[in-house]
Enzyme design. Structure first.
Site: not given
Ligand code: UGA
Length: 435
Positions: A121, A150-153, A251, A258, A261, A325
């Protein structure tokens, strides 16, 4: 095709294994020799579902090779994907030092016609600066593009295998054609953009999702004040096809490596270019303050933490990862300990033992348990932080004892009337009345 992926973090390692599984020869390159030694034995340095199997399969087929040697990998490759970390800088911007060092190293071994595509990024516009660096160092013809990730962990392998779209940031038709061909097995829409648009698309996607979460958190807070239940509100508005019900469960605020940041960096970028009053500043501020505000409400709900035994379920920042993290647990547990609670942590994969030992005076009051049952035994308060399936489906009536007990469900994963029928004082997020 022979490809090198520089950086073996979440993005790099998953990308390298997936391209190797398509039959390409892929070098996974990292300067961390310890990590490379582990990876050669098919051991990922973090937990990610299905990654170990993919590593084993592609290593056995000799399609995936790990190395610390730039000369070996770069001189053999037609495409180089750069997926090294771009942490936030002290000023709030982006530190692209690791990308720059990778470019300096790879520039020494580039063969003519190589495509260097950046997955890391980058702040919008940074690619111009990177191109200048490479132009000064490289005498052969090469091309520089951006391919944001755009993948998620927690679902990195399946997200990579089934992406919603592939964004290729280049204005050169030949580079686009090669990168499009490389990504053809994904069967996903391919969008060609200017490099700066591709970078902006990455920030815009994350900032939009973070905004959506912040929005519903604010609605949840209002539901607390007027007796509405945010889950019913989500269901009711979700029928509008412009809105839908996905990706906005309320929540404690978004976490992970991600969103916090990227929103911070977009806010910083906006200020730098003179947009001082910008949405992203506010989103970041609201999210940063959220957990502290809710902790005060939770403390009132349980009449203070002093002397309480608290089971904290879910230590990772989200399910299906061991990544802590910006996890809520890393902020909540130190506060509980400093306010006099005894804390039992449980997570199927993640651990905070070392972090707590190094950061909390009262670390002796913290221990981790091997099961939900042992964490909840004798707990006055059960704090559900993360919706791991095991935590969401657990029958909490089995750990109810005769005393006054509380469940604080920060993911709204339990049926609140069922929890109350088991005899718990239940509190969710934005669910109106608290029993
Ligand atoms: C996020 C994006 O979803 C990915 O598309 C992106 O590629 C990635 O960042 C990145 O930039 O590398 P990620 O951080 O792995 O992915 O996880 P998410 O599932 O998106 O969750 C992020 C945070 O939002 C978590 O703390 C989760 O609990 C929170 N969240 C997510 C909520 O509080 N409510 C939701 O409805 C969804």
């Amino acid at each position: 095709m022979t490809i090198t992926v520089i950086g073996t973090g979440f993005v790099g390692l998953v990308t390298a294994s997936v391209f190797a599984s398509f039959g390409h020869t892929v070098y996974g390159l990292d300067i961390d020799a310890r990590k490379i030694a582990l990876l050669k034995k098919a051991k990922a340095p973090f937990f990610e579902p299905h990654l170990d199997e993919l590593l084993k399969e592609t290593l056995n087929k000799k399609k995936l090779k790990f190395t610390t040697d730039y000369a070996e990998a770069i001189s053999a490759s037609q495409v180089i994907l750069v997926a090294v970390g771009t942490p936030s800088s002290e000023s709030g911007g982006v530190d692209i030092t690791y990308v720059k060092s990778a470019l300096v190293e790879l520039s020494k071994h580039l063969k003519p016609g190589t495509i260097v595509a950046i997955k890391s990024t980058l702040p919008p516009g940074a690619v111009v600066e990177l191109k200048k660096i490479l132009d000064e160092l490289v005498s052969v013809q090469y091309s520089l593009a951006t391919v944001p990730e755009f993948l998620r962990e927690g679902s990195a392998v399946s997200d990579t295998l089934k992406p919603a779209r592939i964004v290729i940031g280049t204005e050169d038709p030949d580079t686009f054609a090669v990168l499009k061909q490389l990504h053809s097995p994904f069967n996903a829409p391919v969008i060609q953009t200017k490099p700066a648009s591709a970078q902006m698309a990455k920030y815009a996607a994350n900032a939009y999702l973070a905004t959506r979460i912040t929005f519903i958190n604010q609605i949840a807070d209002l539901c607390e004040k007027n007796g509405a239940d945010v889950e019913e509100v989500i269901q009711a508005i979700g029928y509008d096809p412009r809105i839908r019900s996905h990706y906005w469960y309320p929540g404690l605020g978004y976490g992970g490596s991600c969103f916090p940041k990227d929103v911070r960096e977009l806010a910083y970028f906006s200020r730098q270019v003179g947009e001082k009053t910008n949405l992203f500043n506010k989103i970041q501020e609201i999210n940063d303050l959220r957990l502290g505000r809710l902790m005060t409400q939770f403390a009132n709900f349980v009449s203070g933490w002093e002397g309480k035994t608290v089971a904290v379920l879910g230590l990772a920042f989200k399910p299906n990862t061991d990544d802590t993290r910006e996890a809520p647990s890393a902020k909540i547990i130190p506060q509980l300990l400093s306010e006099g609670a005894t804390v039992y942590g449980y997570d199927p994969k993640a651990s905070l033992t070392e972090f707590i030992r190094l950061n909390c005076d009262a670390h002796a009051q913290y221990s981790e348990k091997k099961s939900i049952v042992s964490a909840c035994k004798n707990a006055d308060v059960i704090l559900l932080l993360i919706e791991w399936p095991e935590i969401a489906s657990f029958n909490y009536s089995s750990v109810k004892n005769s005393s006054e007990q509380y469940i604080i469900d920060t993911r709204n994963i339990l049926d609140k009337s069922l929890a109350a029928s088991w005899g718990y004082h239940y509190r969710g997020i934005g669910r109106g009345d608290h029993s």
